[in-house]
Structures are given as C-alpha cells and as structure tokens.
Design a protein around this motif. Sequence first.
Motif, PDB file in Angstrom:
ATOM      1  N   GLN A 129       2.692  26.928 -10.892  1.00 51.31           N
ATOM      2  CA  GLN A 129       3.043  25.715 -10.149  1.00 51.31           C
ATOM      3  C   GLN A 129       1.803  25.100  -9.517  1.00 51.31           C
ATOM      4  N   GLU A 130       0.985  25.926  -8.904  1.00 52.44           N
ATOM      5  CA  GLU A 130      -0.228  25.424  -8.238  1.00 52.44           C
ATOM      6  C   GLU A 130      -1.189  24.793  -9.238  1.00 52.44           C
ATOM      7  N   GLN A 131      -1.349  25.429 -10.390  1.00 51.03           N
ATOM      8  CA  GLN A 131      -2.235  24.895 -11.422  1.00 51.03           C
ATOM      9  C   GLN A 131      -1.702  23.584 -11.993  1.00 51.03           C
ATOM     10  N   LEU A 132      -0.373  23.522 -12.178  1.00 56.26           N
ATOM     11  CA  LEU A 132       0.233  22.293 -12.693  1.00 56.26           C
ATOM     12  C   LEU A 132      -0.006  21.129 -11.739  1.00 56.26           C
ATOM     13  N   VAL A 133       0.235  21.350 -10.451  1.00 58.61           N
ATOM     14  CA  VAL A 133       0.037  20.300  -9.452  1.00 58.61           C
ATOM     15  C   VAL A 133      -1.421  19.850  -9.451  1.00 58.61           C
ATOM     16  N   ALA A 134      -2.348  20.807  -9.515  1.00 59.19           N
ATOM     17  CA  ALA A 134      -3.772  20.471  -9.528  1.00 59.19           C
ATOM     18  C   ALA A 134      -4.138  19.648 -10.756  1.00 59.19           C
ATOM     19  N   GLN A 135      -3.554  19.989 -11.941  1.00 63.46           N
ATOM     20  CA  GLN A 135      -3.841  19.250 -13.167  1.00 63.46           C
ATOM     21  C   GLN A 135      -3.237  17.849 -13.128  1.00 63.46           C
ATOM     22  N   ILE A 136      -2.055  17.726 -12.536  1.00 60.08           N
ATOM     23  CA  ILE A 136      -1.422  16.415 -12.397  1.00 60.08           C
ATOM     24  C   ILE A 136      -2.283  15.517 -11.509  1.00 60.08           C
ATOM     25  N   GLN A 137      -2.726  16.046 -10.398  1.00 55.11           N
ATOM     26  CA  GLN A 137      -3.559  15.279  -9.470  1.00 55.11           C
ATOM     27  C   GLN A 137      -4.890  14.895 -10.107  1.00 55.11           C
ATOM     28  N   ASP A 138      -5.491  15.819 -10.848  1.00 52.09           N
ATOM     29  CA  ASP A 138      -6.766  15.546 -11.512  1.00 52.09           C
ATOM     30  C   ASP A 138      -6.597  14.439 -12.555  1.00 52.09           C
ATOM     31  N   LEU A 139      -5.495  14.485 -13.314  1.00 53.51           N
ATOM     32  CA  LEU A 139      -5.240  13.456 -14.333  1.00 53.51           C
ATOM     33  C   LEU A 139      -5.061  12.092 -13.670  1.00 53.51           C
ATOM     34  N   ALA A 140      -4.323  12.059 -12.549  1.00 56.52           N
ATOM     35  CA  ALA A 140      -4.060  10.804 -11.843  1.00 56.52           C
ATOM     36  C   ALA A 140      -5.341  10.172 -11.320  1.00 56.52           C
ATOM     37  N   TRP A 185      -2.314   9.696 -22.211  1.00 51.20           N
ATOM     38  CA  TRP A 185      -0.855   9.721 -22.302  1.00 51.20           C
ATOM     39  C   TRP A 185      -0.344  11.040 -22.867  1.00 51.20           C
ATOM     40  N   ALA A 186      -1.068  11.586 -23.834  1.00 51.71           N
ATOM     41  CA  ALA A 186      -0.656  12.879 -24.395  1.00 51.71           C
ATOM     42  C   ALA A 186      -0.683  13.966 -23.320  1.00 51.71           C
ATOM     43  N   LYS A 187      -1.724  13.944 -22.497  1.00 50.33           N
ATOM     44  CA  LYS A 187      -1.843  14.946 -21.432  1.00 50.33           C
ATOM     45  C   LYS A 187      -0.771  14.748 -20.377  1.00 50.33           C
ATOM     46  N   LYS A 188      -0.479  13.493 -20.038  1.00 51.28           N
ATOM     47  CA  LYS A 188       0.554  13.252 -19.022  1.00 51.28           C
ATOM     48  C   LYS A 188       1.926  13.711 -19.514  1.00 51.28           C
ATOM     49  N   ILE A 189       2.243  13.418 -20.777  1.00 52.52           N
ATOM     50  CA  ILE A 189       3.526  13.845 -21.334  1.00 52.52           C
ATOM     51  C   ILE A 189       3.615  15.368 -21.351  1.00 52.52           C
ATOM     52  N   GLN A 190       2.526  15.998 -21.771  1.00 51.22           N
ATOM     53  CA  GLN A 190       2.507  17.462 -21.821  1.00 51.22           C
ATOM     54  C   GLN A 190       2.734  18.078 -20.443  1.00 51.22           C
ATOM     55  N   LEU A 191       2.035  17.549 -19.434  1.00 55.89           N
ATOM     56  CA  LEU A 191       2.189  18.077 -18.085  1.00 55.89           C
ATOM     57  C   LEU A 191       3.592  17.839 -17.541  1.00 55.89           C
ATOM     58  N   ARG A 192       4.162  16.673 -17.851  1.00 54.49           N
ATOM     59  CA  ARG A 192       5.510  16.381 -17.352  1.00 54.49           C
ATOM     60  C   ARG A 192       6.535  17.317 -17.979  1.00 54.49           C
ATOM     61  N   VAL A 193       6.391  17.581 -19.282  1.00 53.83           N
ATOM     62  CA  VAL A 193       7.309  18.509 -19.947  1.00 53.83           C
ATOM     63  C   VAL A 193       7.176  19.909 -19.354  1.00 53.83           C
ATOM     64  N   PHE A 214       7.440  14.947 -10.183  1.00 57.84           N
ATOM     65  CA  PHE A 214       6.183  14.843 -10.934  1.00 57.84           C
ATOM     66  C   PHE A 214       5.525  13.485 -10.689  1.00 57.84           C
ATOM     67  N   GLU A 215       6.329  12.420 -10.785  1.00 61.47           N
ATOM     68  CA  GLU A 215       5.787  11.070 -10.605  1.00 61.47           C
ATOM     69  C   GLU A 215       5.299  10.849  -9.177  1.00 61.47           C
ATOM     70  N   ARG A 216       5.977  11.441  -8.207  1.00 62.92           N
ATOM     71  CA  ARG A 216       5.538  11.299  -6.819  1.00 62.92           C
ATOM     72  C   ARG A 216       4.183  11.976  -6.602  1.00 62.92           C
ATOM     73  N   ILE A 217       4.016  13.138  -7.203  1.00 66.62           N
ATOM     74  CA  ILE A 217       2.731  13.845  -7.109  1.00 66.62           C
ATOM     75  C   ILE A 217       1.622  13.015  -7.766  1.00 66.62           C
ATOM     76  N   PHE A 218       1.933  12.446  -8.935  1.00 64.35           N
ATOM     77  CA  PHE A 218       0.964  11.651  -9.683  1.00 64.35           C
ATOM     78  C   PHE A 218       0.563  10.409  -8.891  1.00 64.35           C
ATOM     79  N   GLU A 219       1.564   9.691  -8.366  1.00 64.90           N
ATOM     80  CA  GLU A 219       1.267   8.451  -7.628  1.00 64.90           C
ATOM     81  C   GLU A 219       0.540   8.726  -6.313  1.00 64.90           C
ATOM     82  N   ALA A 220       0.880   9.808  -5.646  1.00 62.03           N
ATOM     83  CA  ALA A 220       0.222  10.155  -4.389  1.00 62.03           C
ATOM     84  C   ALA A 220      -1.269  10.455  -4.628  1.00 62.03           C
ATOM     85  N   ALA A 221      -1.562  11.097  -5.746  1.00 63.78           N
ATOM     86  CA  ALA A 221      -2.947  11.424  -6.077  1.00 63.78           C
ATOM     87  C   ALA A 221      -3.745  10.173  -6.393  1.00 63.78           C
TER      88      ALA A 221
END
Length: 230
Positions: free
Chosen positions: A76-87, A105-113, A220-227
């Motif tokens: 979970q921690e790694q996923l959140v960090a990767q989402i924030q880094d992508l954003a 887009w490929a990375k965002k879809i992968q992380l969201r799944v 997921f989208e809230r984490i992405f937008e906040a970053a």
Amino acid sequence: MKITQSQVIPQTITIQKTDTVKQRTSAQEQLDSYTPANRQELWGYSVNEVKKFVPNTFTHPNWNLIPTKGMETPSQEQLVAQIQDLARNIPDKKTGTKEEWDIFWAKKIQLRVQYTSLVSPDRKALHAAALKVAKKVEEEQPKHTRPLTLVDYLITDDLDLTLDPETRKMMHNASITPIHRTGGGYDYEINYGGQVVMRSINGSWGYEATPAELARQNEFERIFEAAQVG
C-alpha cells in the motif's frame, strides 16, 4: 457461480448497460430451466474434436488490466508513493511526445488496477469456472437458458473442479448467465454477490467495478490529484 455494470478492457472503460440487455434479463426470468443432455461428455474429446463443437470465440482476458484478488502488487505504501510520483511527473501538455503520454497513461492504468485489486473479487477463479460452463452450454446449444449456479452445475455435472473451502464458498455466491447472440452463439455475464463482475461482449471479456472497487478508484484519484496540487 451465478452469471449477470462492466468495464471493457480496451482498456478498462465502463461498459454501459443497454436496453437490450435489460430486456434479455427480464425475459430470461420467464424461460424454462436448462438441463444438460445425457450424452458423451465434451471433456472426453480431443482438442481438435472439441473445436468442431465449440469455436474459440473468446479472447483471453488481459489480467494486467482487470483487477482481481491476489494479483501481484506493491505494498500500500509503495503504491501511494508511485501514484504521487506519477502525478508529479505528467508530460508537458505542449512539449510532451506521444511516447511519453503513452507511457504515462499505461502506468496510471496499471497503478489504478493494482490499487483497486486489494478489494476485488477473485475474478480469475470466477472466469475459469465460467469458461467450463460456457463450453458445456455451447456444446449443448440450449433453446432456453437461465442463470446457472457455478458450484452446483460444475459439481453435479461431474466436471473436474477441486475447490478449497474459500473458493467453494465464493462459487456458491456466483452464477453465469448465457445470453444468445443475434448472429449465433452466446455471450456470458458472471454475477457474484448479487451483481455483474465480468461480462463478455462478442467474445471479449470486460469487468464491472463493485461498490468497494469504485470507492477504491475514487480514493486513487484523490491521491493523484492531491499530489498534483502539492
């Protein structure tokens, strides 16, 4: 497993229900039950013989794009960090290349799944069981079909299905509904816990998000937008 909103994996776009599907569902409730004919089991044929009865009309689901319980994901921690880094590293709208945007887009879809899968049903197991029923249905070519409870159908039909207690419990809450295609053959809806979780359209498999998955996707989208703001 019982068969019946859905996301096609074109990739991962919600499939809108149509009036036709609703009409079919309503009509199916009034149809007779389907009982398999007493003839030689499809499973006793060779691969070439099976193809004569059951054309290979299904695409193999892309499990990298369909959230399912047990899929390999970072913590979970790694996923959140990767989402924030992508954003924080979105390609520039003016200078970003097509390749850069494709990778983004490929990375965002992968992380969201992956982020969604932590609350997903075991779609892989449901799909595998549904295919066994689908092959039998297409071999029998029933005139009337109804939702088929997967565990009951597979066990009473003496098919080779070894179920651990957790999977057996899941199958009791799942069903598959064959739907006649206008041009012949069938499509299928996999229902789990009272809602459709997978559906084939002209042989292509997609998924529908459960309420828990939708909540997870919104998170997921809230984490992405906040970053992005940060």
